[in-house]
Design a protein around this motif. Structure first.
Motif, PDB file in Angstrom:
ATOM      1  N   MET A  90       0.843  -1.189   0.000  1.00 29.24           N
ATOM      2  CA  MET A  90       0.000   0.000   0.000  1.00 29.24           C
ATOM      3  C   MET A  90       0.886   1.250   0.000  1.00 29.24           C
ATOM      4  O   MET A  90       2.007   1.238   0.520  1.00 29.24           O
ATOM      5  N   PRO A 111       0.769   4.060   1.722  1.00 29.03           N
ATOM      6  CA  PRO A 111       1.251   4.608   3.003  1.00 29.03           C
ATOM      7  C   PRO A 111       2.548   3.970   3.493  1.00 29.03           C
ATOM      8  O   PRO A 111       3.283   4.575   4.265  1.00 29.03           O
ATOM      9  N   LYS A 149      -2.206   7.400  -1.102  1.00 31.14           N
ATOM     10  CA  LYS A 149      -3.201   6.539  -0.475  1.00 31.14           C
ATOM     11  C   LYS A 149      -3.629   5.464  -1.464  1.00 31.14           C
ATOM     12  O   LYS A 149      -3.611   5.676  -2.666  1.00 31.14           O
ATOM     13  N   GLY A 150      -4.035   4.320  -0.939  1.00 34.60           N
ATOM     14  CA  GLY A 150      -4.506   3.225  -1.782  1.00 34.60           C
ATOM     15  C   GLY A 150      -3.420   2.209  -2.074  1.00 34.60           C
ATOM     16  O   GLY A 150      -2.297   2.290  -1.566  1.00 34.60           O
ATOM     17  N   LYS A 151      -3.758   1.225  -2.939  1.00 27.85           N
ATOM     18  CA  LYS A 151      -2.806   0.174  -3.295  1.00 27.85           C
ATOM     19  C   LYS A 151      -1.823   0.704  -4.332  1.00 27.85           C
ATOM     20  O   LYS A 151      -2.225   1.237  -5.356  1.00 27.85           O
ATOM     21  N   GLU A 200       0.942   6.991   9.425  1.00 30.05           N
ATOM     22  CA  GLU A 200      -0.406   6.863   8.900  1.00 30.05           C
ATOM     23  C   GLU A 200      -1.354   7.836   9.578  1.00 30.05           C
ATOM     24  O   GLU A 200      -2.206   8.446   8.927  1.00 30.05           O
ATOM     25  N   GLU A 246      -1.025  11.218   8.198  1.00 30.49           N
ATOM     26  CA  GLU A 246      -1.526  11.374   6.827  1.00 30.49           C
ATOM     27  C   GLU A 246      -2.994  10.958   6.699  1.00 30.49           C
ATOM     28  O   GLU A 246      -3.504  10.812   5.595  1.00 30.49           O
ATOM     29  N   ASN A 247      -3.683  10.691   7.855  1.00 29.34           N
ATOM     30  CA  ASN A 247      -5.090  10.263   7.856  1.00 29.34           C
ATOM     31  C   ASN A 247      -5.288   9.000   7.026  1.00 29.34           C
ATOM     32  O   ASN A 247      -6.160   8.917   6.170  1.00 29.34           O
ATOM     33  N   ARG A 248      -4.432   7.971   7.288  1.00 31.25           N
ATOM     34  CA  ARG A 248      -4.483   6.725   6.510  1.00 31.25           C
ATOM     35  C   ARG A 248      -4.899   5.554   7.386  1.00 31.25           C
ATOM     36  O   ARG A 248      -4.338   4.479   7.317  1.00 31.25           O
ATOM     37  N   GLU A 282      -5.737   2.104   5.673  1.00 31.64           N
ATOM     38  CA  GLU A 282      -4.831   1.431   4.747  1.00 31.64           C
ATOM     39  C   GLU A 282      -4.143   0.237   5.396  1.00 31.64           C
ATOM     40  O   GLU A 282      -4.100   0.088   6.608  1.00 31.64           O
ATOM     41  N   GLU A 296      -1.356   0.323   8.303  1.00 32.64           N
ATOM     42  CA  GLU A 296      -1.749   0.380   9.711  1.00 32.64           C
ATOM     43  C   GLU A 296      -1.987  -1.033  10.231  1.00 32.64           C
ATOM     44  O   GLU A 296      -1.588  -1.379  11.332  1.00 32.64           O
TER      45      GLU A 296
END
Length: 581
Positions: free
Chosen positions: A95, A97, A144-146, A227, A230-232, A235, A238
């Motif tokens: 991911m 992050p 963010k994301g894969k 994370e 960065e508000n992750r 993902e 975490e």
């Protein structure tokens, strides 16, 4: 070997001619093996110096970590934190992050580009993956994301085929000071000193197994802090950090943890998923549909990582404990025929939290729900018979050797060319020498036929070889059986009062549970369906359903189960539609 070199040169243009020759040497032994992934995909692996150097999936070449350690700059590389490696080796994708952004910026790649994954501070790649988005898209998405679909890692099964060596220590080409500073900034935000960074020095050996528990906790903590900043929270990075902390607290080895997970899912499936009416139940269905659905979120069942290594051995162990009974109702296809639901271990098992309500809702919704089914991969093979030995011994094969149709074709072509049997006047014909005459011609033909067309030569050869077939069921090892596989047989029989019934045989050969098929058909057509012993076939059953249901059956087998039409016999017996005027 020459073709492989050209394929490698085309796939990896950064390699010069000397490097390609070094990777695929002329005189040293180069082995080719075929393996199957858990999804059933066929993978060709090229081995050199007892290490896998390349693997091929759907005619695309990929380097292994062993190759990337020799040529670390072969692919564009993205760095991640050391604790993430174990998650990648367990089957997770990388991911965004978890990707460390250096001061010089990320490498410029496009979606679908093959990339390497390294650990922070060491240039030696530990994973190979395909970018799911371009660099611009990664930055536009706020990281963010894969980011990468991971194909192969250090510590996975493909790596285990080699000498199991650890990654070398390769210093970065440029100092990664910015990455360390960003890690320091994260620590300062959390009230930490910059000197407590978990990034190893370039000269240290970076291997997650060598990190102390304290180091791993610190790395996991940093990853979680990044994370949060960065508000992750949603993902996978975490999840990786939390799981690392849990594993640090768990003193059991990974193998013991996997054994415990298999036991938990096994008893959970027997207690909540399987009913007496489901028996006999295919072991592949029990694993794929029942046990997998009982696996806790964030964990993955992998029999290869347990002490059992094979699911059949796990079930044998349970059978020794008299929990269940397994029988091989058909060659290579095992089924659970009996379960002791009064066994103390089943009665004492407590369903984990979060599963009870979901399981109850699922059971009340549909008791006999359709199982997840994966059509088996069926490959026709050929065995060298006694009569055909003279034709194949020149290529190093003997009686009983198993070959695919393409291998047979190549052997015949090489034999004809090596013995200069191609007709000079018409290259579509092959001259029949003494060996071809004895192997391929009947006695009545030996004085009449002196030339054969290429197609006829190959078809005659295949006809005189012993027919075999290889079946690979989802999540299981390939099984080779004698003869051609029998098709699923659909027939219409007449009963008393001119009533018709549809009879389906040989479902077990394709990994289909006859009881499951009967239940599904019964619900779809609202007609009575029964299971009866198949006449003339020991330990096999047949499905019998009222009326001519070939239309519904064809739709289910061809569209839902994705079985090839060539393996189904009797589809033409469907009721004909009314004639148009």
């Amino acid at each position: 070997r020459r073709k492989l070199r050209s394929d490698v040169a085309a796939a990896f243009p950064t390699l010069n001619t000397e490097q390609v020759a070094e990777l695929i040497p002329n005189k040293e032994e180069l082995n080719v093996i075929k393996i199957y992934s858990h999804k059933g995909e066929a993978i060709t692996v090229y081995m050199n110096h007892r290490n896998p150097i390349l693997f091929e999936v759907e005619k695309v070449l990929y380097p292994t970590v062993y190759t990337l350690w020799v040529y670390p700059d072969l692919l564009p590389a993205f760095a991640t934190w050391p604790p993430v490696l174990q998650k990648l080796a367990g089957g997770a994708d990388l991911m965004l992050p978890g990707v460390v952004v250096p001061s010089s910026g990320l490498p410029q790649v496009q979606r679908g580009t093959l990339c390497a994954v390294t650990l922070l501070g060491n240039r030696a790649p530990v994973a190979v993956g395909v970018a799911t988005m371009s660099t611009e898209e990664m930055l536009a998405a706020g990281m963010k994301g894969k980011g990468f679909a991971v194909l192969h890692t250090h510590l996975d099964h493909l790596w285990e085929y080699g000498d199991k060596s650890s990654p070398p220590t390769l210093a970065p080409l440029v100092t990664d000071s910015a990455a360390k500073e960003s890690a320091g900034d994260e620590q300062e935000l959390q009230g930490k000193e910059p000197g407590s960074s978990c990034s190893p020095e370039p000269e240290q050996h970076v291997d997650i197994r060598d990190l102390s528990l304290k180091d791993r906790d610190t790395c996991a903590e940093l990853l979680e802090q990044e994370e949060l900043h960065e508000n992750r929270a949603a993902e996978a990075a975490e999840d990786a950090s939390k799981e690392d902390q849990q594993e640090a607290e768990d003193s059991r080895t990974p193998q013991e943890q996997m054994d415990a997970l298999f036991n938990q899912c096994f008893f959970h499936a027997l207690k909540c998923k399987v009913k007496k009416s489901d028996l006999p139940l295919l072991t592949s269905t029990f694993l794929g549909s029942h046990m997998f659905s009982c696996c806790p979120a964030g964990k993955q069942l992998d029999i290869k990582k347990s002490s059992y290594k094979k699911f059949s051995k796990f079930l044998q162990c349970m059978q020794h404990q008299k929990i269940l009974q397994v029988k091989e109702l058909n060659k290579g296809v095992e089924s659970i025929v009996e379960v002791d639901w009064k066994h103390p271990d089943i009665k004492a098992f407590a369903v984990p939290e979060g599963f009870s309500s979901a399981s109850a809702a699922q059971d009340s919704k549909s008791e006999d729900r359709e199982q997840v089914y994966h059509a088996p991969e069926i490959i026709p093979l050929y065995g060298v018979s006694t009569k055909m030995i003279p034709l194949f011994q020149e290529s190093g094969h003997r009686k009983g050797s198993i070959l695919s149709s393409s291998e047979v074709r190549n052997i015949i072509i090489n034999y004809v060319k090596n013995n200069e049997l191609v007709d000079e006047t018409n290259k579509n014909f092959v001259k029949v020498n003494a060996i071809l005459c004895d192997c391929l011609l009947d006695k009545s033909e030996q004085d009449e036929i002196s030339h054969l067309k290429w197609d006829e030569l190959l078809s005659r050869c295949l006809e005189r070889l012993q027919p075999l077939h290889q079946v690979t069921f989802f999540g299981q090892e390939p099984v080779v059986r004698k003869g051609n596989i029998e098709p699923i047989d659909i027939s219409i029989a007449q009963r008393s009062s001119n009533k018709k019934v549809t009879i389906i045989k040989n479902l077990e050969l394709y990994g289909l549970d006859p009881q499951c098929v009967a239940n599904t058909l019964q619900q779809k057509v609202q007609a009575s369906a029964t299971i009866t012993p198949a006449p003339g076939a020991k330990d096999r059953v047949q499905v019998q359903i009222q009326g001519n249901q070939v239309h519904h059956l064809a739709k289910m087998l061809l569209e839902e189960y994705q079985l090839p039409r060539k393996y189904i016999q009797g589809l033409e017996k469907a009721p004909k539609l009314g004639r148009k005027k």
